[in-house]
Design a protein around this motif. Structure first.
Motif, PDB file in Angstrom:
ATOM      1  N   SER A 238      39.844  39.816  15.709  1.00  0.00           N
ATOM      2  CA  SER A 238      40.529  39.955  16.990  1.00  0.00           C
ATOM      3  C   SER A 238      41.412  39.101  16.852  1.00  0.00           C
ATOM      4  O   SER A 238      41.600  38.033  16.337  1.00  0.00           O
ATOM      5  CB  SER A 238      39.446  39.747  18.016  1.00  0.00           C
ATOM      6  N   VAL A 239      42.646  39.039  17.834  1.00  0.00           N
ATOM      7  CA  VAL A 239      43.783  38.138  18.208  1.00  0.00           C
ATOM      8  C   VAL A 239      44.018  37.712  19.404  1.00  0.00           C
ATOM      9  O   VAL A 239      43.659  38.358  20.532  1.00  0.00           O
ATOM     10  CB  VAL A 239      44.927  39.002  17.494  1.00  0.00           C
ATOM     11  N   LEU A 240      44.486  36.479  19.712  1.00  0.00           N
ATOM     12  CA  LEU A 240      44.580  36.013  20.872  1.00  0.00           C
ATOM     13  C   LEU A 240      46.154  35.122  20.859  1.00  0.00           C
ATOM     14  O   LEU A 240      46.451  34.404  19.740  1.00  0.00           O
ATOM     15  CB  LEU A 240      43.695  34.954  21.298  1.00  0.00           C
TER      16      LEU A 240
ATOM     17  N   VAL B 197      36.355  36.945  12.982  1.00  0.00           N
ATOM     18  CA  VAL B 197      37.539  36.255  12.713  1.00  0.00           C
ATOM     19  C   VAL B 197      38.126  36.429  14.061  1.00  0.00           C
ATOM     20  O   VAL B 197      38.568  37.585  14.443  1.00  0.00           O
ATOM     21  CB  VAL B 197      38.061  36.483  11.512  1.00  0.00           C
ATOM     22  N   THR B 198      38.648  35.241  14.801  1.00  0.00           N
ATOM     23  CA  THR B 198      39.802  35.383  15.976  1.00  0.00           C
ATOM     24  C   THR B 198      41.037  34.595  15.307  1.00  0.00           C
ATOM     25  O   THR B 198      40.788  33.496  14.976  1.00  0.00           O
ATOM     26  CB  THR B 198      39.122  34.800  16.981  1.00  0.00           C
ATOM     27  N   VAL B 199      42.145  35.353  15.530  1.00  0.00           N
ATOM     28  CA  VAL B 199      43.284  34.628  15.109  1.00  0.00           C
ATOM     29  C   VAL B 199      43.980  34.304  16.215  1.00  0.00           C
ATOM     30  O   VAL B 199      44.122  34.963  17.075  1.00  0.00           O
ATOM     31  CB  VAL B 199      44.096  35.619  14.358  1.00  0.00           C
ATOM     32  N   LEU B 200      44.423  32.964  16.419  1.00  0.00           N
ATOM     33  CA  LEU B 200      44.846  32.192  17.588  1.00  0.00           C
ATOM     34  C   LEU B 200      46.396  31.899  17.314  1.00  0.00           C
ATOM     35  O   LEU B 200      46.443  31.304  16.264  1.00  0.00           O
ATOM     36  CB  LEU B 200      43.955  31.473  17.965  1.00  0.00           C
ATOM     37  N   HIS B 201      47.251  32.124  18.055  1.00  0.00           N
ATOM     38  CA  HIS B 201      48.544  31.634  18.006  1.00  0.00           C
ATOM     39  C   HIS B 201      48.873  30.994  19.219  1.00  0.00           C
ATOM     40  O   HIS B 201      48.693  31.506  20.614  1.00  0.00           O
ATOM     41  CB  HIS B 201      49.555  32.425  17.672  1.00  0.00           C
TER      42      HIS B 201
ATOM     43  N   ILE C  38      53.110  37.208  15.018  1.00  0.00           N
ATOM     44  CA  ILE C  38      52.475  36.229  14.025  1.00  0.00           C
ATOM     45  C   ILE C  38      51.079  36.531  13.975  1.00  0.00           C
ATOM     46  O   ILE C  38      50.484  36.700  12.755  1.00  0.00           O
ATOM     47  CB  ILE C  38      52.741  34.789  14.507  1.00  0.00           C
ATOM     48  N   VAL C  39      50.444  36.889  15.131  1.00  0.00           N
ATOM     49  CA  VAL C  39      48.872  37.199  15.048  1.00  0.00           C
ATOM     50  C   VAL C  39      48.615  38.765  14.309  1.00  0.00           C
ATOM     51  O   VAL C  39      47.802  38.586  13.568  1.00  0.00           O
ATOM     52  CB  VAL C  39      48.355  37.064  16.681  1.00  0.00           C
TER      53      VAL C  39
ATOM     54  N   PHE D 124      40.618  31.081  13.697  1.00  0.00           N
ATOM     55  CA  PHE D 124      41.858  30.913  12.655  1.00  0.00           C
ATOM     56  C   PHE D 124      43.136  30.627  13.484  1.00  0.00           C
ATOM     57  O   PHE D 124      43.709  31.588  14.003  1.00  0.00           O
ATOM     58  CB  PHE D 124      42.201  31.966  11.666  1.00  0.00           C
ATOM     59  N   ALA D 125      43.381  29.211  13.391  1.00  0.00           N
ATOM     60  CA  ALA D 125      44.846  28.926  14.233  1.00  0.00           C
ATOM     61  C   ALA D 125      45.796  28.961  13.550  1.00  0.00           C
ATOM     62  O   ALA D 125      46.197  28.462  12.055  1.00  0.00           O
ATOM     63  CB  ALA D 125      44.702  27.473  14.652  1.00  0.00           C
ATOM     64  N   VAL D 126      47.005  30.120  13.787  1.00  0.00           N
ATOM     65  CA  VAL D 126      48.303  30.187  12.928  1.00  0.00           C
ATOM     66  C   VAL D 126      49.590  29.931  13.744  1.00  0.00           C
ATOM     67  O   VAL D 126      49.530  29.677  14.989  1.00  0.00           O
ATOM     68  CB  VAL D 126      48.306  31.837  12.568  1.00  0.00           C
ATOM     69  N   ASP D 127      50.511  29.603  12.928  1.00  0.00           N
ATOM     70  CA  ASP D 127      51.843  29.311  13.480  1.00  0.00           C
ATOM     71  C   ASP D 127      52.804  29.800  12.845  1.00  0.00           C
ATOM     72  O   ASP D 127      54.083  29.760  13.458  1.00  0.00           O
ATOM     73  CB  ASP D 127      52.035  27.733  13.629  1.00  0.00           C
TER      74      ASP D 127
END
Length: 303
Positions: free
Chosen positions: A242-244, A183-187, A226-227, A157-160
């Protein structure tokens, strides 16, 4: 949730139907298997007249729907079928799908990425691409990559940090994925020197080390916020998150991370283009075009 599954009977459409069976639909959900009969321009001296071509398409259409329905048999959602015929010049294939989805008030359009023979994992077919560009609704484009060997669906999941990302997160949470989904949250922190060759950017960084270090620390802190915000929100629905945070060009890093993690589905919001309902911005367009993984563009223009 109401889904319009647009199928043309191709292998890519069958792959999309198989992907839909991996979601835990309930009897309250509905999937309409849709096929459009439309006329494409052809030379006047072509051996088939339009009426003949239309007759052939009408004969094939029910079999296309039956094939998709057979694949979808395991799902618990209500399944219906729809064949729509569009006279010559009334609309293009993508417009047929978009207009039907919007008039039917569905929540999601699902399609296969038909692609181009030999390189279909990279380039989209024109109909799929145009539906995704012009639709004001979320569009799921299923590409020919297989689900991971573990059987678990892996989502990137790409977030901004924008409202578009928040809306995409809300839509993602509304899809009844299995509990074991990962789910991996990526910023992505955009590089300040993205338009300068790397060997020169290093020299500039050396000249302004203190300034760059301070700016980067601030950007990293904001990225972590954000993440983490996205992780907490998604935590209400998903258990394995997880977050990146990464630095670089957004499209490039999203695609690279999806490959590294062997992601099954990339989810991104859509900033869109001002004044043009449904149109996508450059990042979502690049990801959709070049990803070898399935992509969900969670546009909420119609909401």
């Amino acid at each position: 949730m109401k889904v319009l599954f647009a199928t043309d009977g191709s292998e890519s459409s069958e792959t999309a139907a198989e992907f839909l069976t991996r979601i835990n639909w309930s009897p309250q959900d509905s999937i309409t298997v849709f096929h459009a009969i439309y006329a494409l321009p052809f030379p006047e001296d072509w051996k088939f007249h339009f009426d003949t071509l239309k007759t052939i398409k009408k004969d094939v259409a029910p079999r296309i729907l039956d094939s998709a329905v057979a694949i979808l048999k395991p799902v618990r959602a209500g399944i219906s079928v729809e064949i729509s015929e569009f006279p010559p010049g009334e609309c293009t294939p993508d417009q047929c799908i978009v207009n039907t989805a919007e008039s039917s008030n569905v929540d999601l359009i699902a399609m296969g990425a038909r692609g181009i023979t030999g390189i279909k994992s990279v380039f989209l077919g024109s109909v799929t691409r145009l539906v995704t560009v012009h639709s004001s609704l979320p569009v799921l484009v299923v590409k020919p990559t297989a689900i991971s060997a573990s059987g678990r669906i892996k989502i990137l999941f790409a977030v901004d940090g924008s409202g578009h990302s928040q809306a995409a997160g809300e839509f993602l949470s509304s899809i009844p994925f299995p509990d074991e989904v990962e789910v991996t949250v990526l910023h992505i922190i955009a590089s300040g020197f993205s338009d300068i060759p790397e060997r020169f950017a290093a020299e500039i960084t050396d000249q302004f080390k203190e300034t760059v270090a301070g700016a980067r620390a601030s950007e990293l802190a904001e990225s972590e916020r954000i993440v983490e915000e996205a992780r907490q929100f998604l935590g209400k629905r998903f258990h394995n998150i997880s977050v990146l945070s990464k630095v670089g060009h957004p499209s490039t890093e999203i695609l690279r991370t999806a490959e590294l993690l062997e992601t099954d589905l990339i989810v991104a919001g859509c900033r869109g283009l001002r004044g043009m309902k449904g149109m996508m911005g450059s990042v979502s367009r690049n990801v959709l075009t070049h990803a070898t993984r399935s992509v969900l563009i969670a546009k909420m223009c119609g909401r």
